[in-house]
Design a protein around this motif. Structure first.
Motif, PDB file in Angstrom:
ATOM      1  N   SER A 350       0.826  -1.206   0.000  1.00  7.64           N
ATOM      2  CA  SER A 350       0.000   0.000   0.000  1.00  7.64           C
ATOM      3  C   SER A 350       0.864   1.262   0.000  1.00  7.64           C
ATOM      4  N   LEU A 351       2.056   1.182   0.605  1.00  7.86           N
ATOM      5  CA  LEU A 351       2.938   2.357   0.588  1.00  7.86           C
ATOM      6  C   LEU A 351       3.457   2.612  -0.823  1.00  7.86           C
ATOM      7  N   ASP A 353       1.913   1.741  -3.577  1.00  7.01           N
ATOM      8  CA  ASP A 353       0.768   2.264  -4.326  1.00  7.01           C
ATOM      9  C   ASP A 353       0.574   3.735  -4.026  1.00  7.01           C
ATOM     10  N   GLY A 354       0.704   4.091  -2.742  1.00  8.88           N
ATOM     11  CA  GLY A 354       0.517   5.484  -2.355  1.00  8.88           C
ATOM     12  C   GLY A 354       1.478   6.392  -3.089  1.00  8.88           C
ATOM     13  N   ALA A 355       2.730   5.961  -3.184  1.00 12.07           N
ATOM     14  CA  ALA A 355       3.740   6.785  -3.858  1.00 12.07           C
ATOM     15  C   ALA A 355       3.475   6.838  -5.364  1.00 12.07           C
ATOM     16  N   TYR A 356       3.181   5.682  -5.964  1.00 11.68           N
ATOM     17  CA  TYR A 356       2.911   5.675  -7.405  1.00 11.68           C
ATOM     18  C   TYR A 356       1.714   6.566  -7.722  1.00 11.68           C
ATOM     19  N   ALA A 357       0.695   6.500  -6.864  1.00 13.06           N
ATOM     20  CA  ALA A 357      -0.524   7.262  -7.131  1.00 13.06           C
ATOM     21  C   ALA A 357      -0.276   8.757  -7.050  1.00 13.06           C
ATOM     22  N   LEU A 358       0.797   9.159  -6.378  1.00 11.61           N
ATOM     23  CA  LEU A 358       1.130  10.591  -6.338  1.00 11.61           C
ATOM     24  C   LEU A 358       2.001  10.971  -7.522  1.00 11.61           C
ATOM     25  N   GLY A 359       2.334   9.988  -8.365  1.00 11.08           N
ATOM     26  CA  GLY A 359       3.151  10.293  -9.530  1.00 11.08           C
ATOM     27  C   GLY A 359       4.626  10.118  -9.293  1.00 11.08           C
ATOM     28  N   ALA A 360       5.003   9.298  -8.296  1.00 14.61           N
ATOM     29  CA  ALA A 360       6.426   9.040  -8.087  1.00 14.61           C
ATOM     30  C   ALA A 360       6.891   7.979  -9.077  1.00 14.61           C
ATOM     31  N   THR A 361       8.133   8.089  -9.536  1.00 14.96           N
ATOM     32  CA  THR A 361       8.669   7.038 -10.390  1.00 14.96           C
ATOM     33  C   THR A 361       9.126   5.887  -9.505  1.00 14.96           C
TER      34      THR A 361
ATOM     35  N   ASN B 120      -3.026   4.839   3.946  1.00 24.54           N
ATOM     36  CA  ASN B 120      -1.637   4.398   3.805  1.00 24.54           C
ATOM     37  C   ASN B 120      -0.646   5.561   3.896  1.00 24.54           C
ATOM     38  N   ILE B 136       8.356  15.988  -5.192  1.00 27.28           N
ATOM     39  CA  ILE B 136       8.832  15.214  -6.352  1.00 27.28           C
ATOM     40  C   ILE B 136       8.436  15.871  -7.662  1.00 27.28           C
TER      41      ILE B 136
END
Ligand SMILES: Nc1ncnc2c1ncn2[C@@H]1O[C@H](COP(=O)(O)OP(=O)(O)O)[C@@H](O)[C@H]1O
Ligand SMILES: [Mg+2]
Lengths: 469, 277
Positions: A350-351, A353-361, B120, B136
């Motif tokens: 889930s962490l 996913d959380g980062a990807y969903a914010l647009g992190a590579t 999360n 970012i």
């Protein structure tokens, strides 16, 4: 001596086998009786028949096993005490050291070994008495142990009844057996630490504590004769600490990047199939015997380092800290990679996913979310690797040399705490010379250092756990 | 990892005739046409055509496993990170194909934020949780800008008063409801046009749920929301449009009032009246 031991060992095995047979019979009888009691009685059985059987078996085996242990501790002492008591007064008046030697001779005589003095009738008589006592005692032990087993089993069998809570009793015994096992483990540790401590204190009677801890010269040869040249050894351990530190740092410089990056690759990039094969293969590195690493370091890496160094005009010792540290680094890679891989896998999806969903590579997610979240576990793995590196001996003996140089140059030969402990104790030693006792002092330092590291590692890992569950 | 591929992008006019137009809809922010999703061999979505109204709340309802989350993840291409997942069809945002190979998926996800079922928060401070997205994407050049973004995001998420004195405390230390609002604030902080919410209240108590619903109603003035929910009451309370999914197909969609008072399909009727699900 050997023959004697073999015989008692054999006897002990036989007794234990007899007890085991006895208790299996007890088990069967207890079980049968419980089944019968359950069938006939108006009450339902509280515990299943197998628990009644186990209860009987425990009553049969445990008390006699306990007796065997106590007996084998007490028997030799008692025998020796009797032996001395029966010796003529003139001999008993000897000073303790010589008396001890004499007692040893009598014991040797009793089992038919070579004896270092002439055999006079008094000694002969003492040896015979000693033998007679041992035979008697062994016979008595067998009889007593077996009868205790039988009596215990009989008592327990008589106690079988539907209402009897055999299950709870067995539970209690099981708990106490575990307790006893852990107490033994703890006591052993405490014993080792205490003996380290006391021997080290004896060493510090001869060599001042601060000279040891802060002295910069290490040459532990003590003289055989007082008038010899260089009669007093020097016990400044700083070169050893420095050598240990140097080699550990080199090892970590190799292991940390390789271990960490392979962990990141395995947990974040590699497919499950690659991971399933690569991870065990990496872990094999930790299973290779250190002596193999040692000759690899000494015969392959060290000459290579030397060759490369010379081709660019550096003078490299044929045994260098670089070779030993580098090979040690390879050895401890799995401590870092395996543990880091595990903790990074444990970071919840889930962490990510959380980062990807914010647009992190992907690499941002790894660097900024997964790595920090897994950091405590990774640090724990690294500390374990460090304590492994500090404790490693064989590679250093073979590849880094024995010279206690105080240097920060990785191309020179250095030595470590563990290697010096080995060299201090190899060969015939007096047990109370400073040279021998120095090993205990070094051991104490080593123990303290690795203990501190492990405590820190445990603390860090525990803190990590609290965060996610 | 496999990137979702787009094979059949051709949407012929004949097929468009079958599109369920949203009755009384405003301009569509996002449009999905002919969307099929496969997990390996298994097909999870079939021929889905749906418009997402701008500055509206669209509720996706339907029994478990019918493909609501799958559809939601198509809208910000979170399906890309799922191994073996394949998406076909055409999804547009403001007329632009979001599955175009030239499109930067990282920018897309900054414009289409997402809130998950289980809160999360990152194991970082409250401040760093919110600041993560702006950092970012390089939205804030100065510390002051960042402070301001964090504050306004928390204010819009209705969390500022509760946490303003402990911005340095870990986000994981908040209560479940607060954590979920923190995640909403985190999504808001990158200033998205659309926020996708996958059962955002299913792990929360009624009071925390009420707060989130209130918050959604406020956010609606400035952005588009798509929410998956299992609660009929929640769908009826917060949404303007409702889409009902069943076994991977979109059965019916339209104004929430219409769907709940006058469903056209008997499966929809059965589901909302609780006869199956
Ligand atoms: N990561 C996945 N891998 C394989 N199958 C999946 C995956 N996610 C969902 N599915 C399948 O796709 C179907 C739709 O799932 P989902 O979209 O999660 O349903 P919903 O959110 O409506 O409950 C289900 O049959 C589910 O088993
Ligand atoms: Mg779902």
């Amino acid at each position: 001596m050997l023959r004697d031991k073999a015989v008692t060992g054999m006897q002990l095995t036989l007794i234990i086998a007899a007890l085991l047979i006895l208790s299996s019979i007890g088990y069967a009888m207890g079980r049968r009786r419980a089944v019968a009691a359950g069938r006939g009685g108006a009450l339902r059985l509280h515990s299943r028949p197998s628990y009644h059987g186990a209860y009987v078996a425990l009553w049969c085996a445990l008390p006699s096993l306990l007796l065997l242990v106590l007996w084998s501790i007490a028997e030799p002492r008692l025998a020796e005490w009797l032996l001395i008591a029966r010796l003529p007064d003139s001999i008993r008046a000897l000073d303790p050291d010589r008396l001890g030697l004499l007692v040893l001779d009598v014991k040797n005589l009793a089992v038919g070994n070579i004896v270092s003095r002439e055999i006079d009738p008094a000694l002969q008589a003492a040896a015979e008495g000693y033998n007679r006592f041992l035979t008697l005692s062994t016979a008595a032990m067998v009889v007593v142990a077996i009868s205790i087993g039988v009596v215990g089993a009989a008592r327990a069998i008589r106690g079988v009844s539907p209402a009897f809570r055999a299950r709870n009793q067995v539970e209690k015994v099981a708990r106490n057996i575990m307790l006893a096992a852990s107490i033994i483990a703890v006591l052993t540790t405490v014993g080792i630490v205490l003996s380290l401590l006391f021997e080290a204190l004896r060493f510090f009677d001869q060599v001042p504590f601060f000279d040891f801890l802060f002295g910069t010269r290490w040459s532990p040869q003590t003289a055989l004769r007082a008038d010899q040249v260089g009669a007093s050894g020097e016990f400044g351990a700083v070169p050893l600490f420095a050598g240990t530190l140097l080699i550990t740092v080199i090892a970590m410089c190799v292991a940390t990047p390789v271990g960490l990056f392979s962990a990141i690759y395995m947990s974040e990039y590699a497919g499950p199939r690659f991971r399933a094969t690569a991870k065990p293969m990496l872990e094999i590195l930790a299973g290779v015997p250190t002596v193999v690493y040692g000759f690899f370091a000494a015969l392959t890496v060290a000459p290579f380092v030397r060759g490369v160094g010379e081709s660019i005009g550096l003078s490299v010792a044929s045994e260098s800290a670089l070779a030993a540290g580098g090979v040690m680094g390879i050895m401890i890679i799995p401590f870092i990679s395996s543990l880091s891989d595990d903790v990074m896998n444990a970071v919840p999806q889930s962490l990510r996913d959380g980062a990807y969903a914010l647009g992190a590579t992907k690499s941002e997610t790894i660097r900024q979310v997964i790595f920090p979240a897994a950091l405590p576990g990774i640090v724990g793995g690294m500390l374990l690797a460090v304590s492994r590196a500090i404790g490693e001996t064989m590679i250093v003996v073979m590849a880094a040399g024995l010279a206690a140089n105080l240097t920060a140059n990785p191309l020179e030969a250095v030595t470590t705490v563990t290697v010096q402990i080995v060299t201090l104790l190899v060969g015939d030693q007096e047990f109370d010379s400073a040279k021998t006792l120095a090993a205990f002092a070094l051991g104490l330092v080593l123990f303290t250092a690795t203990l501190a590291l492990n405590v820190v590692a445990l603390y860090v890992v525990r803190k990590y756990r609290e965060k996610y569950d | 990892m496999q990137t979702a591929t787009l094979t059949d992008v051709t949407v012929n006019a004949g097929h468009l005739g079958g599109v369920v137009k949203l009755r009384g809809a405003s301009a569509a922010k996002m449009t999905a046409r002919d969307v099929n999703v496969y997990y390996g061999e298994a097909q999870a979505l079939r021929q889905v055509d749906l418009d997402i109204g701008e500055k509206r709340i669209t509720a996706l309802i339907g029994p478990s496993g019918c493909g609501k989350s799958t559809f939601l993840r198509c809208l910000n291409r979170m399906n890309d990170v799922i191994e073996g997942c394949r998406v076909t069809g055409r999804i547009e945002m403001d007329g632009e194909d979001i599955y175009d190979t030239a499109l930067d998926v990282v920018r897309l996800r900054a414009r289409v934020g997402m809130v998950f079922q289980k809160p999360n928060p990152f194991p970082k401070s409250i401040f760093d949780n919110i600041a993560y997205g702006p950092r970012i994407h390089g939205f804030a050049n100065h510390k002051n800008d960042l402070d301001e973004i964090v504050q306004t995001s928390l204010e819009r998420a209705g969390l500022w008063l509760e946490v303003k004195d402990r911005l340095a405390a870990p986000g994981t230390g908040l209560s479940g409801g607060q954590q979920q609002r923190l995640c909403i604030a985190r999504a808001i902080a990158v200033d998205p046009d659309v926020i996708l919410m996958d059962e955002p209240c299913s792990a929360l108590d009624p009071i925390a749920t009420a707060k989130i619903e209130e918050l959604m109603d406020e956010l609606r003035t400035s952005l588009t929301i798509v929410i998956v929910t299992h609660s009929m009451q929640q769908a009826a309370r917060v949404s303007q449009h409702t889409a009902f999914f069943h076994l991977g197909s979109l059965i019916e969609c339209g104004d929430t009032d219409e769907i709940f008072t006058n469903p056209q399909d008997e499966r929809t009727q059965g589901y909302i009246t609780g006869r199956f699900g």
